[in-house]
Scaffold this active site. Structure first.
Site, mmCIF file in Angstrom:
data_model
loop_
_atom_site.group_PDB
_atom_site.id
_atom_site.type_symbol
_atom_site.label_atom_id
_atom_site.label_comp_id
_atom_site.label_asym_id
_atom_site.label_seq_id
_atom_site.Cartn_x
_atom_site.Cartn_y
_atom_site.Cartn_z
ATOM 1 N N GLU A 1 57.562 12.340 44.975
ATOM 2 C CA GLU A 1 57.219 12.183 43.557
ATOM 3 C C GLU A 1 58.444 12.210 42.654
ATOM 4 O OE1 GLU A 1 54.445 11.514 42.241
ATOM 5 O OE2 GLU A 1 52.828 12.130 43.581
ATOM 6 N N GLU B 1 49.634 11.855 51.604
ATOM 7 C CA GLU B 1 48.719 12.871 51.069
ATOM 8 C C GLU B 1 47.361 12.203 50.906
ATOM 9 O OE1 GLU B 1 50.150 14.897 47.488
ATOM 10 O OE2 GLU B 1 52.177 14.938 48.336
HETATM 11 C C1 IPT Z 1 50.716 15.296 44.553
HETATM 12 C C2 IPT Z 1 51.982 16.026 44.917
HETATM 13 O O1 IPT Z 1 52.821 15.267 45.710
HETATM 14 C C3 IPT Z 1 51.689 17.297 45.632
HETATM 15 O O2 IPT Z 1 52.881 18.043 45.670
HETATM 16 C C4 IPT Z 1 50.618 18.067 44.952
HETATM 17 O O3 IPT Z 1 51.055 18.363 43.672
HETATM 18 C C5 IPT Z 1 49.390 17.232 44.834
HETATM 19 O O4 IPT Z 1 49.675 16.077 44.128
HETATM 20 C C6 IPT Z 1 48.302 17.943 44.068
HETATM 21 O O5 IPT Z 1 47.957 19.150 44.606
HETATM 22 S S1 IPT Z 1 51.128 14.275 43.227
HETATM 23 C C7 IPT Z 1 49.655 13.755 42.458
HETATM 24 C C8 IPT Z 1 49.987 13.350 41.051
HETATM 25 C C9 IPT Z 1 49.059 12.593 43.165
#
Ligand code: IPT
Length: 943
Positions: free
Chosen positions: A412, A478
């Protein structure tokens, strides 16, 4: 006034060049055994150090004696120095790189170190494996050097500063430095020396880096000294018939490098990573799917510090959950963690210590990757070194690990020249692995990344990536945000992933809840007076902070399980989802469960090679008929561990015992607002004013409710404003939690009462117009039949059903439904339909922020121990709780929950699914309760 820690030309002073992590040993045998404590050349400095904390570094009093102490490793916030601060995207200070707040807290650590006579003849180095954020090292009053890069090692040579005997070691750790701009990860911002610190004693002409290259054929060491390769039997191996490494069968060789007085061991796996023309990820030529999870180092009492044993236990839990991949979000883990990943078998996405997410929110009212704007530091030339050196330090440290399959440039942080430079450096240095960086997709995935990576796409976007012309593997770095109750819908992702070669899998966000535990209560952002915080967004683990499991954990295990099975024309077909393992290494246990009783069972070994499916004949006896259901239950077991389970409804004819349909001995009498139903030994009380049952023969204790509210889960955090009147928002919702049940008519005819009514939230049109018919029978039983219509433009409902109040003494119950854990329409594949016993107390699930929990999907019977029974031929959903939905909605921490003085029993027609919309996509349509015409019924009976 240029401060060293804000100066881009002093990222470090005097730090040794990055190298492979190793410990030198004084004998071959010790190197093979690999226990650093046994090495004569290793001195661990963990322990209690003198400590002084200054809220402003400028207040340091160097001549003051130390009066306090702190353990090392640790985070100082965990010992009362400063409150913790949880922030996700926002920087906890203004965005003004490279400058940080002038009031920069500092921890000064001090201890003595003893240099023996033999060490005094040699060279001495100190290694810090993790310090947040800027450290300066002093020996006997002389400054040795400085470093930043919290999750990367910093090594200094101490030889010129030391003498034989006692020496004085001081380490000054600043809270902030320019490197903090690169460490804007979504976590509590802790500080201190939070990983191991140790001394190494080295030869005068010690080797420095140790690089060992391995592919699927050979191990190559070209450095100085001798290299001996041992196999797992401990014998020397010429690799004429090498055994390859993969995450399922992590075969490791040990390479021992001998030079001078030192023996250095490295565990080496033979494996080759490549990409097929279809975009598959190949390990040793075999297409694999990555069943992953994102892992942060987090401990409810120790912050960033986890012991080796805690890390090992976590990895073992992941293994037991069928995970084969870990993304080390969002920084390199400890060296030990990777050693265990080599050994236990994980594919690791090693991510460097870079996140600059807070640039997205540096302007008010704007969120996004406007990297055309040169104030993004990933584009600024003067920052390039700071970026590239973090890649260098990760790759150099970890390059010998077979487990590492991708190098990740960070998380990010937008995309710019500095990421291109990192990628270029990595590709030149190590072309045997793939480069991953998710934010590259913000600029269309340039060829600096070898995998294209996305976060939280819904199924149709994911499928879109799979079908595109870009033939790079697609990785969901993710997905499935595991916050609170959830995640649901995991099986849907995996059905899709298996169906598309280019979808190589993904990593659930994230492994464990981050919380600060105080007096047994999990705290989160906002509990510490932070200037900016992100509430409980850090409590989004697939496991709780103590690593205990929740339903979502088991659902993930199921989605990742190595055996998928189905019934096809009465025959069982089993698919082996492993990439390298035959299912004949396991025992398949089967049982026939009829109405909750095992009526037949057996076990067998099935010979099914990886990536293949077979029809398996089971020799079972089936009953002619059943009352509640007859199922085939399967369990795939090795040793003590169950790796997979499945259940198939065998669709045996269901014959329920005849229900009482006479009403000859009943008298129904109207008194004021009541209708009293008298029968042989029982009395029910119906309230005509409210159109609801008020008492079922003394087994209930108050008015029944017809309701649709559930305490919003974290995954409901977006939809809930359309559902309820929350946070004083009187505009957005249907206000389901401020409900009016209007009764237009309540008619008694014979043995039945017919109510016509509607449900509406305050200030809104009715959303549900219904007719509900209650029929009363001689044996005390009551049929409840609800039919109605939901308003066309009404949002999908959280749930719909009746709530019964029962006395607290009526805690215990049994049910035939999906359990024993909580189950929802999109989170039940891990569970079996069967007969279970439970109690309201047992049903409670301690989510950090209290929320909806404890549902049981596919229920056919609920029998409270006080004799009240609910049953239907059409499955319904139940929930038995010591708390009401209102209480669960109100409470923000577990200690705010006070048990109601009655038990609430929900008999629901339907409950919406769980999904993972706390950060992921909206709940999949099929799991939303959006039916408009509703028709449901059940029978209440009494003992
Ligand atoms: C995403 C982040 O990469 C992760 O660190 C964590 O913050 C997650 O979201 C939420 O729990 S970024 C998100 C804006 C898609």
């Amino acid at each position: 006034m240029m401060r060293e820690y804000e100066n881009l030309s002093t990222l470090h002073t005097n730090r040794e060049p990055a190298r492979t992590h190793y410990i030198p040993y004084d004998s071959f045998e010790k190197a093979v055994a690999g226990n650093p404590a046994d090495s004569a050349y290793y001195q661990l400095l963990n322990g209690v150090w003198d400590f002084a904390y200054y809220a402003r570094d400028i207040d340091e009093n160097e001549s003051a004696p130390f009066t306090e102490s702190i353990p090392v490793p640790s985070c100082w916030q965990c010992y009362g120095y400063e409150d913790p601060n949880y922030t996700n995207v926002n920087y906890p200070y203004p965005v003004d790189p490279p400058f940080v707040p002038d009031d920069n807290p500092m921890g000064v650590y001090h201890r003595n170190i003893t240099i023996s006579e033999s060490w005094a003849q040699r060279r001495t180095y100190i290694v810090f494996e993790g310090v947040s954020s800027h450290l300066s090292v002093f020996v006997n009053g002389t400054k040795v050097g400085t470093s930043m890069g919290s999750h990367l090692p910093a090594e200094f040579e101490l030889t010129p500063y030391l003498h034989q005997g006692e020496n004085d070691l001081t380490v000054k750790v600043r809270k902030w430095c320019l490197g903090s701009y690169l460490e804007d990860q979504d976590f509590f911002r802790f500080n201190g020396i939070f990983r191991d610190v140790y001394l190494l004693s080295r030869d005068q002409d010690r080797l420095w880096d140790i690089e060992i290259n391995a592919d699927d054929k050979n191990i190559v060491y070209t450095g100085e000294g001798t290299c001996t390769i041992l196999n797992q039997n401990g014998t020397e191996d010429d690799l004429s018939s090498p055994i390859l490494w993969n995450a399922e069968k992590p075969y490791l060789y040990t390479a021992i490098i001998h030079h001078g007085s030192e023996f250095i061991a490295q565990k080496i796996g033979l494996r080759k990573i490549s990409v097929s023309p279809l975009g598959e990820l190949l390990i040793n030529g075999v297409a694999v799917k990555l069943k992953g999870v994102n892992h942060h180092d987090t401990h409810p009492e120790h912050g960033y510090y986890e012991t080796n044993d805690e890390l090992l236990q976590e990895l073992k839990l992941m293994k037991s959950l069928n995970m084969n991949c870990i993304r080390t979000s969002h920084y390199p883990p400890t060296p030990y963690f990777l050693e265990m990943c080599d050994q236990l078998g994980f594919y690791v996405v090693d991510e460097t210590d870079i996140e600059t997410h807070g640039f997205c929110t540096r302007f008010p009212g704007y969120v996004g990757y406007d990297t055309e704007n040169m104030d993004w530091i990933c584009r600024r030339p003067e920052w390039q070194n700071a970026y590239v050196e973090r890649a260098v330090r990760m790759v150099e440290r970890d390059k010998n690990h077979p487990c590492v399959i991708f190098w990740s440039l960070g998380n990010e942080s937008g995309y710019g020249e500095n990421f291109a430079a990192m990628s270029q450096w990595i590709h030149n240095r190590d072309n045997s692995r793939l480069v991953h960086y998710e934010s590259a997709n913000t600029v269309g995935n340039p060829d600096t990344v070898d995998v294209v990576s996305y976060m939280y796409p819904d199924l149709s976007r994911t499928d879109g990536f799979a079908q595109s012309d870009d033939m790079r593997p697609v990785f969901l770095c993710e997905y499935s945000h595991a916050m609170g109750n959830g995640p649901g819908d995991l099986m849907d992702y995996w059905r899709l992933i298996y169906s598309r070669p280019k979808l190589i899998g993904g990593c659930i966000w994230e492994w464990a809840d981050h919380t600060v535990l105080r007096n047994g209560v999990g705290l989160y952002g906002g509990d510490f007076n932070e200037m900016t915080h992100d509430g409980n967004f850090c409590c989004d683990g697939l496991v709780f902070h103590d690593r205990s499991f929740k339903a979502g954990t088991l659902e993930a295990k199921h989605a990742y399980q190595p055996m998928w099975s189905k019934m096809e024309n009465g025959q069982l077909k089993i698919q082996n989802c492993y990439d390298f393992t035959n299912l004949n290494e396991f025992t398949l246990f089967w049982e026939i469960e009829t109405d909750g009783k095992i009526t037949d069972s057996g076990s067998l070994i099935v010979d099914i090679p990886p990536h293949t499916a077979k029809t398996v004949a089971l020799d079972y006896q089936l009953p002619e008929q059943c009352a509640l259901g007859c199922f085939l239950n399967l369990r795939l077991v090795k040793g003590e561990t169950e790796f997979a389970s499945d259940q198939h409804d065998l669709e045996i004819r269901r014959v329920s015992s005849p229900l009482c349909d006479s009403s000859n001995t009943l008298t129904l009498t109207q008194e004021a607002e009541y209708i009293l139903i008298h029968g042989n030994g029982f009395t029910h009380k119906f309230n005509t004013h409210y159109g609801l049952l008020e008492d079922v023969n003394g087994l209930t204790c108050g008015m029944t409710q017809l309701s649709v509210w559930r305490a919003p889960t974290d995954n409901d955090r977006r939809i809930k404003s359309q559902w309820g009147y929350l946070n004083n928002d009187n505009q957005s919702g249907e206000n389901f939690n401020r409900l009016f049940n209007k009764v237009y008519d309540c008619k008694l005819e014979g043995n039945s009462i017919t109510v016509t009514g509607s449900l509406a939230g305050v200030s809104r049109l009715p959303f549900f117009r219904y007719t509900c018919v209650y029929r009363f029978f001689d044996d005390g039983s009551i049929d409840v039949n609800l039919s109605g219509t939901v308003r066309e433009n009404c949002i999908w409902l959280p749930r719909l059903g009746f709530e019964f109040k029962l006395p607290k003494s009526a805690q215990h119950f049994s049910y035939f439904g999906m359990g024993p854990g909580e189950t929802y329409c999109d989170m039940h594949h891990y569970a079996n339909t069967g007969m279970y016993q439970s109690s309201a107390e047992v049903e409670y699930v301690p989510y950090i922020v209290p929320q909806e929990h404890g549902n049981h999907y596919d229920t056919r019977l609920l029998k409270m121990d006080n004799g009240l029974t609910f049953a239907s031929d059409t499955p319904f959903e139940i929930n038995v709780s010591e708390y009401t939905s209102e209480m669960l909605t109100e409470a923000m921490h577990t200690n705010e929950l006070v048990k109601a003085d009655y038990i609430t029993v929900r008999i629901d027609y339907k409950v919406s699914g769980i999904g993972s919309a706390s950060c992921g996509p909206e709940l999949i349509e099929t799991y939303r309760f959006s039916e408009k015409e509703i028709q449901y019924g059940f029978r209440i009976s009494i003992d």
